[in-house]
Scaffold this motif. Structure first.
Motif, PDB file in Angstrom:
ATOM      1  N   TRP A  90       0.830  -1.203   0.000  1.00 22.40           N
ATOM      2  CA  TRP A  90       0.000   0.000   0.000  1.00 22.40           C
ATOM      3  C   TRP A  90       0.867   1.256   0.000  1.00 22.40           C
ATOM      4  CZ3 TRP A  90       0.582   3.590   3.799  1.00 22.40           C
ATOM      5  CH2 TRP A  90       1.266   3.182   4.957  1.00 22.40           C
ATOM      6  N   PHE A  91       2.011   1.175   0.683  1.00 21.57           N
ATOM      7  CA  PHE A  91       2.921   2.327   0.720  1.00 21.57           C
ATOM      8  C   PHE A  91       3.618   2.491  -0.625  1.00 21.57           C
ATOM      9  CE2 PHE A  91       7.177   4.068   1.497  1.00 21.57           C
ATOM     10  CZ  PHE A  91       6.843   5.288   2.090  1.00 21.57           C
ATOM     11  N   LEU A  92       4.036   1.385  -1.200  1.00 23.04           N
ATOM     12  CA  LEU A  92       4.701   1.448  -2.500  1.00 23.04           C
ATOM     13  C   LEU A  92       3.758   1.947  -3.585  1.00 23.04           C
ATOM     14  CD1 LEU A  92       6.665  -1.937  -2.385  1.00 23.04           C
ATOM     15  CD2 LEU A  92       7.521   0.348  -1.840  1.00 23.04           C
ATOM     16  N   ALA A  93       2.459   1.712  -3.402  1.00 23.75           N
ATOM     17  CA  ALA A  93       1.478   2.100  -4.416  1.00 23.75           C
ATOM     18  C   ALA A  93       0.967   3.523  -4.247  1.00 23.75           C
ATOM     19  CB  ALA A  93       0.300   1.125  -4.388  1.00 23.75           C
ATOM     20  N   ILE A  94       1.503   4.273  -3.292  1.00 21.00           N
ATOM     21  CA  ILE A  94       1.014   5.643  -3.064  1.00 21.00           C
ATOM     22  C   ILE A  94       1.078   6.498  -4.335  1.00 21.00           C
ATOM     23  CG2 ILE A  94       1.600   7.814  -1.897  1.00 21.00           C
ATOM     24  CD1 ILE A  94       2.043   6.240   0.639  1.00 21.00           C
ATOM     25  N   PRO A  95       2.147   6.448  -5.129  1.00 21.99           N
ATOM     26  CA  PRO A  95       2.118   7.229  -6.382  1.00 21.99           C
ATOM     27  C   PRO A  95       0.929   6.873  -7.268  1.00 21.99           C
ATOM     28  CG  PRO A  95       4.351   6.468  -5.907  1.00 21.99           C
ATOM     29  CD  PRO A  95       3.457   5.792  -4.924  1.00 21.99           C
ATOM     30  N   HIS A  96       0.577   5.600  -7.326  1.00 19.89           N
ATOM     31  CA  HIS A  96      -0.596   5.197  -8.100  1.00 19.89           C
ATOM     32  C   HIS A  96      -1.872   5.776  -7.487  1.00 19.89           C
ATOM     33  CE1 HIS A  96       0.937   2.388 -11.119  1.00 19.89           C
ATOM     34  NE2 HIS A  96       1.829   1.983 -10.216  1.00 19.89           N
ATOM     35  N   PHE A  97      -1.965   5.737  -6.166  1.00 18.16           N
ATOM     36  CA  PHE A  97      -3.159   6.255  -5.510  1.00 18.16           C
ATOM     37  C   PHE A  97      -3.362   7.739  -5.819  1.00 18.16           C
ATOM     38  CE2 PHE A  97      -2.376   2.906  -2.005  1.00 18.16           C
ATOM     39  CZ  PHE A  97      -3.041   1.943  -2.757  1.00 18.16           C
ATOM     40  N   ALA A 120      -6.539   9.072  -7.853  1.00 16.11           N
ATOM     41  CA  ALA A 120      -7.487  10.025  -7.256  1.00 16.11           C
ATOM     42  C   ALA A 120      -7.856  11.109  -8.263  1.00 16.11           C
ATOM     43  CB  ALA A 120      -6.880  10.649  -5.998  1.00 16.11           C
ATOM     44  N   LEU A 121      -6.869  11.583  -9.000  1.00 15.01           N
ATOM     45  CA  LEU A 121      -7.145  12.585 -10.039  1.00 15.01           C
ATOM     46  C   LEU A 121      -7.916  11.963 -11.201  1.00 15.01           C
ATOM     47  CD1 LEU A 121      -3.657  14.372 -10.054  1.00 15.01           C
ATOM     48  CD2 LEU A 121      -5.739  15.108  -8.905  1.00 15.01           C
ATOM     49  N   LEU A 122      -7.523  10.744 -11.592  1.00 16.41           N
ATOM     50  CA  LEU A 122      -8.198  10.099 -12.717  1.00 16.41           C
ATOM     51  C   LEU A 122      -9.659   9.794 -12.400  1.00 16.41           C
ATOM     52  CD1 LEU A 122      -5.471   7.627 -14.049  1.00 16.41           C
ATOM     53  CD2 LEU A 122      -6.277   9.748 -15.103  1.00 16.41           C
ATOM     54  N   TRP A 123      -9.969   9.448 -11.157  1.00 18.11           N
ATOM     55  CA  TRP A 123     -11.360   9.159 -10.821  1.00 18.11           C
ATOM     56  C   TRP A 123     -12.213  10.424 -10.817  1.00 18.11           C
ATOM     57  CZ3 TRP A 123     -14.461   5.075 -10.725  1.00 18.11           C
ATOM     58  CH2 TRP A 123     -13.877   3.828 -10.859  1.00 18.11           C
ATOM     59  N   VAL A 134      -3.816  -1.892  -9.837  1.00 17.09           N
ATOM     60  CA  VAL A 134      -3.291  -1.442  -8.546  1.00 17.09           C
ATOM     61  C   VAL A 134      -3.953  -2.216  -7.409  1.00 17.09           C
ATOM     62  CG1 VAL A 134      -3.088   0.535  -7.000  1.00 17.09           C
ATOM     63  CG2 VAL A 134      -2.702   0.830  -9.457  1.00 17.09           C
ATOM     64  N   GLN A 135      -5.268  -2.451  -7.513  1.00 16.37           N
ATOM     65  CA  GLN A 135      -5.933  -3.222  -6.474  1.00 16.37           C
ATOM     66  C   GLN A 135      -5.432  -4.664  -6.443  1.00 16.37           C
ATOM     67  OE1 GLN A 135     -10.086  -2.338  -7.617  1.00 16.37           O
ATOM     68  NE2 GLN A 135     -10.310  -1.437  -5.598  1.00 16.37           N
TER      69      GLN A 135
END
Length: 499
Positions: free
Chosen positions: A278-285, A289-292, A330-331
């Motif tokens: 979850w920490f490594l995926a923060i850039p994706h999150f 967030a912008l894409l959603w 990502v999920q």
């Protein structure tokens, strides 16, 4: 697995009609009928166990005191007397007040029109009871009146609508009538200093018919809903022919879902990496967030486009599918399956990755369904999604809060714990998680107006998607596929978008 239909004509394919509307209406009827049935059963239980021998529901007996000449209730308005008060002569409700003096002296209890009570008590001080609570018992007193003496004893007045007086327990029973009323408790002689043990009760003449009506109506809705669900869930009816894409070989197209979601678990997973994914995926999150936000805006734009033209603009459609695809990758990596240790790529298009998603583009969409499918027809699925992917919170406001990510989050955590301590990720658990996520994305595509095909109430487990429709190729050639069995990216210029 794709099955081939018997030839039905050149360039034509056969599909079967689905019945989403009876299924949805049936589930909605059952959802309405269930609380009605519970309400009827609850009222029946209360009538059978909570009433006394005379049919009254009563409060506990509590002591009330005042230094003034009387305790009065707040003003109660029961409508204005007139020809429209159809309930006035039907004894729909009866009030019962019971009072006993705390020092065994005589007590007076009565109900009368509020104006007469105020005129009588106005010359003396009295306390008005307000904010009465029963659990726990509590109330507030507001001082009223001018502070003088009463003109006469309450028993000498003739305006009382109902009254009872004397030593011991006095009980007043009164059938509700239109008007504005006030109840009072006093000493028999009107002297100051009132201390009484008081209880109140009520009897509703229409409670039994209401309980029967709720129970019968709820039961009828549940039975009717069950019949519609059975009808909607039956095997699809007669085949309906529709045109295949030019150059596409005839094949049986399963119309139950145009969404294809796949995910293949790595043969060997790191025991502890999932703890920090979850920490490594923060850039994706951050990007997602912008894409959603973009996804929501584009869905609103698509709503009006479908409403006016019956078509979902292809460029908007491809972009929103790409956002769903990126989210699933990502999920799959970090939060909803932890099925791979490979870091997901930053791309909206297809990629060489163990998880992928696609939605078949619809050439035409219903202008009418776009008005109701996202909030009404999808309601049963949204309730299911609330369990699968919603946030669960445990604990009171004053306690430590425990927050969970629904059933998917709980099962993913269980998979991670098993992986951490045993080094194994059970295949049945992984298959279930992929199936649950597949359900979520099918409903998401439907709610986002990307298809008119109602999502099936079916949990298709496993890495491969047995219910999805392969996207139509952009040329007359069959689409290439990856080794995992999903379509490779179409080679149309401008189709793939990367960030």
């Amino acid at each position: 697995m794709t099955t081939h239909a018997p030839p039905s004509g050149p360039g034509r394919t056969a599909s079967r009609r689905s019945r989403p509307v009876p299924l949805v209406v049936g589930i909605l009827l059952a959802l309405v009928g269930f609380p009605l049935l519970l309400g009827g059963l609850g009222l029946g239980w209360a009538m059978a166990t909570q009433r006394d021998d005379e049919g009254f529901f009563s409060t506990s007996t509590e002591q009330l005191t005042t230094e003034t000449v009387a305790l009065s209730s707040e003003v109660v308005t029961l409508g204005e007397a007139g020809p429209d008060d159809w309930w006035a002569d039907r004894d729909l409700a009866t009030v019962r007040l019971s009072a006993r003096s705390a020092d065994a002296s005589a007590v007076f209890i009565a109900i009368a029109p509020s104006a007469d009570v105020a005129d009588y008590l106005g010359s003396a001080s009295y306390d008005e009871i307000s904010d009465l609570r029963t659990d726990p018992f509590d109330y507030s007193l507001t001082r009223r009146g001018a502070g003088g003496d009463l003109r006469a004893a309450p028993t000498d007045q003739g305006f009382w609508t109902a009254q009872s007086s004397g030593p011991g327990t006095q009980t007043l029973t009164w059938d509700l009538e239109p008007g504005t009323y006030t109840a009072v408790v006093m000493n028999l002689d009107g002297s100051p200093g009132v201390a009484v043990d008081l209880s109140a009760g009520g009897r509703l003449g229409w409670l039994a018919p209401l309980a029967w009506s709720l129970g019968l109506l709820g039961g009828a809705l549940i039975v009717g809903g069950a019949l519609l669900v059975v009808h909607g869930a039956r095997p699809p009816g007669p085949r309906v022919l529709r045109e295949a894409a030019p150059g596409q070989p005839p094949e049986a197209i399963r119309p139950d879902t145009p969404v294809t979601l796949v995910g293949a678990k790595d043969p060997q997973l790191n025991r502890g990496l999932w703890v920090v994914k979850w920490f490594l995926a923060i850039p994706h999150f951050i990007v997602l967030a912008l894409l959603w936000l973009v996804f929501v805006v584009l869905t609103v734009v698509a709503f009006f486009a479908i409403l006016l033209t019956g078509r979902y603009p292809r460029g908007l459609f491809d972009l929103n599918v790409g956002i769903l695809r990126w989210s699933w990758r990502v999920q799959f990596y970090a939060t909803a399956a932890i099925g791979t240790d490979r870091y997901p790529p930053f791309t909206l298009g297809h990629a060489d990755y163990p998880a992928d998603l696609d939605v078949a583009y619809p050439e035409r969409l219903s202008r009418g369904l776009v008005l109701v499918k996202s909030w009404l027809l999808a309601l049963p699925h949204l309730i299911v999604l609330g369990v699968l992917a919603g946030t669960w919170q445990f604990g009171d406001a004053d306690d430590l809060q425990f927050v969970g990510g629904g059933l998917i989050g709980a099962l993913t955590l269980a998979a991670g714990i098993l992986l951490l301590f045993t080094g194994r990720y059970p295949a049945p658990l992984f298959d279930l998680l992929v199936g649950l996520n597949r359900w979520v994305y099918r409903v998401t595509a439907y709610v986002a107006l990307m298809t008119d095909t109602y999502p099936p109430f079916r949990l298709d487990q496993g890495p491969a998607d047995p219910g999805g429709i392969a996207p139509k190729p952009s040329t007359t050639e069959a689409p290439a596929t990856t080794g995992l069995g999903w379509p490779a990216e179409e080679r149309r210029p401008g189709r793939e978008v990367e960030v």
